[in-house]
Each structure stands twice: as C-alpha cells, then as structure tokens.
Design a protein around this motif. Structure first.
Motif, short mmCIF file in Angstrom:
data_model
loop_
_atom_site.label_atom_id
_atom_site.label_comp_id
_atom_site.label_asym_id
_atom_site.label_seq_id
_atom_site.Cartn_x
_atom_site.Cartn_y
_atom_site.Cartn_z
N ASN A 180 -4.53 7.31 6.93
CA ASN A 180 -4.04 6.22 7.77
C ASN A 180 -4.51 4.88 7.20
O ASN A 180 -5.39 4.83 6.34
CB ASN A 180 -4.45 6.42 9.24
CG ASN A 180 -5.95 6.36 9.43
OD1 ASN A 180 -6.63 5.48 8.92
ND2 ASN A 180 -6.48 7.32 10.18
N LEU A 181 -3.92 3.81 7.67
CA LEU A 181 -4.23 2.48 7.14
C LEU A 181 -5.70 2.12 7.26
O LEU A 181 -6.26 1.49 6.36
CB LEU A 181 -3.39 1.42 7.87
CG LEU A 181 -1.90 1.41 7.56
CD1 LEU A 181 -1.17 0.45 8.49
CD2 LEU A 181 -1.65 1.03 6.12
N ALA A 182 -6.33 2.51 8.34
CA ALA A 182 -7.73 2.14 8.57
C ALA A 182 -8.67 2.85 7.59
O ALA A 182 -9.80 2.39 7.38
CB ALA A 182 -8.13 2.46 10.00
N LEU A 214 -7.54 8.80 -1.41
CA LEU A 214 -7.30 7.36 -1.54
C LEU A 214 -7.57 6.89 -2.96
O LEU A 214 -6.79 6.10 -3.53
CB LEU A 214 -8.18 6.57 -0.56
CG LEU A 214 -7.73 6.58 0.89
CD1 LEU A 214 -8.86 6.07 1.80
CD2 LEU A 214 -6.47 5.73 1.07
N VAL A 242 -8.68 3.00 4.40
CA VAL A 242 -9.03 2.18 3.23
C VAL A 242 -10.27 1.36 3.54
O VAL A 242 -11.25 1.38 2.79
CB VAL A 242 -7.85 1.28 2.81
CG1 VAL A 242 -8.29 0.29 1.73
CG2 VAL A 242 -6.68 2.12 2.31
N ASN A 243 -10.25 0.63 4.64
CA ASN A 243 -11.42 -0.19 5.00
C ASN A 243 -12.61 0.66 5.40
O ASN A 243 -13.76 0.30 5.10
CB ASN A 243 -11.06 -1.16 6.12
CG ASN A 243 -10.21 -2.30 5.63
OD1 ASN A 243 -10.24 -2.65 4.45
ND2 ASN A 243 -9.43 -2.88 6.51
N ALA A 257 -2.01 4.22 1.73
CA ALA A 257 -2.05 5.16 2.85
C ALA A 257 -0.93 6.19 2.73
O ALA A 257 -1.16 7.39 2.92
CB ALA A 257 -1.96 4.41 4.17
N ARG A 278 -9.24 -3.29 0.39
CA ARG A 278 -8.28 -2.86 -0.63
C ARG A 278 -8.83 -3.18 -2.01
O ARG A 278 -8.75 -2.37 -2.93
CB ARG A 278 -6.95 -3.60 -0.40
CG ARG A 278 -5.95 -3.47 -1.51
CD ARG A 278 -4.79 -4.48 -1.30
NE ARG A 278 -4.02 -4.65 -2.49
CZ ARG A 278 -4.27 -5.50 -3.47
NH1 ARG A 278 -5.32 -6.29 -3.39
NH2 ARG A 278 -3.51 -5.58 -4.53
N SER A 293 -0.21 -2.12 -2.31
CA SER A 293 -0.52 -2.52 -0.94
C SER A 293 -1.30 -1.43 -0.22
O SER A 293 -1.28 -0.26 -0.63
CB SER A 293 0.77 -2.81 -0.16
OG SER A 293 1.46 -1.60 0.11
N VAL A 294 -1.96 -1.80 0.85
CA VAL A 294 -2.70 -0.84 1.67
C VAL A 294 -1.73 0.18 2.25
O VAL A 294 -2.02 1.37 2.32
CB VAL A 294 -3.50 -1.55 2.79
CG1 VAL A 294 -4.11 -0.56 3.75
CG2 VAL A 294 -4.58 -2.42 2.18
N ARG A 295 -0.57 -0.27 2.64
CA ARG A 295 0.45 0.63 3.19
C ARG A 295 0.84 1.71 2.18
O ARG A 295 0.96 2.89 2.52
CB ARG A 295 1.68 -0.18 3.59
CG ARG A 295 2.12 0.08 4.99
CD ARG A 295 3.25 -0.85 5.40
NE ARG A 295 2.87 -1.89 6.31
CZ ARG A 295 2.41 -1.69 7.53
NH1 ARG A 295 2.25 -0.47 7.98
NH2 ARG A 295 2.11 -2.69 8.31
N GLU A 296 1.04 1.31 0.93
CA GLU A 296 1.38 2.27 -0.12
C GLU A 296 0.22 3.24 -0.38
O GLU A 296 0.44 4.44 -0.58
CB GLU A 296 1.72 1.56 -1.42
CG GLU A 296 3.04 0.82 -1.37
CD GLU A 296 3.25 -0.03 -2.61
OE1 GLU A 296 4.36 0.06 -3.15
OE2 GLU A 296 2.33 -0.75 -3.01
#
Length: 104
Positions: free
Chosen positions: A39-41, A11, A43-44, A33, A50, A28-31
């Motif tokens: 996966n998206l989660a 990440l 990051v957090n 990931a 983000r 973006s978070v999507r990018e």
C-alpha cells in the motif's frame, strides 16, 4: 521471512526495477506500491520517504554491478601491470550499457 520484511523487500525490488526502466525522477510512490503489491503508506513506513527508498535502490544496483564486475575482473597476478588493469577494467566497461539506466 515475516510480512514486514517481505513488503520492504518487494518495495526495494520494485524500486530497482522502476529506476532501471524510468530513471530516478520518473518513479512515483503510486507506481512503487502497484509494482510491489504494497500500500502507499508502506513506502514511508519502511523507508521514511520515496527518496530514501530510491536512494537505497540505486545504492544496491551499484553494489550489485560492482560485485558482478569484481567477480569477472580476475587478473593473472603474473601478468604485466597494464594487462592486469585491462583484465579488471574490461568487465566494467562491458557492463556499463546494462547498468546505465539505473545510474542516469
């Protein structure tokens, strides 16, 4: 390196790459990931947000740039003070163009 550490590192690497390519606001978070393979989660989970991830990426980019500048900025201790300053400043000035995308 365990899976969690690998994900966190991936990440951070993705964030450094994307900040350099798109700038801080363009990531973006999507990018993150997608580029990191996480996966998206994740990051957090690993960074809290983000913004925390991107702030860490920018800090690391700055520190890496500083190390490169410091490694190249050796000056002759016997040289005049102005020559020493120029020897230390030259790598920084020469490296600004490469580092600029990450800091803008």
């Amino acid at each position: 390196m365990n899976a969690g550490t690998q994900t966190k590192s991936a990440l951070l690497d993705a964030a450094k790459q994307l900040v350099g390519e798109r700038g801080y606001a363009g990531v973006s978070v999507r990018e993150l990931a997608a580029v990191s393979g996480a996966n998206l989660a994740a990051v957090n989970y690993h960074f809290g947000s983000r913004e925390n991830l991107l702030n860490q990426a920018v800090l690391e980019l700055f520190l890496e740039w500083g190390e490169r500048v410091g490694d190249q900025g050796a000056a002759d201790p016997e040289a005049e003070p102005l020559a020493q300053l120029a020897a230390r400043a030259r790598p920084m000035v020469d490296g600004i163009a490469a580092a600029q995308p990450a800091f803008v």
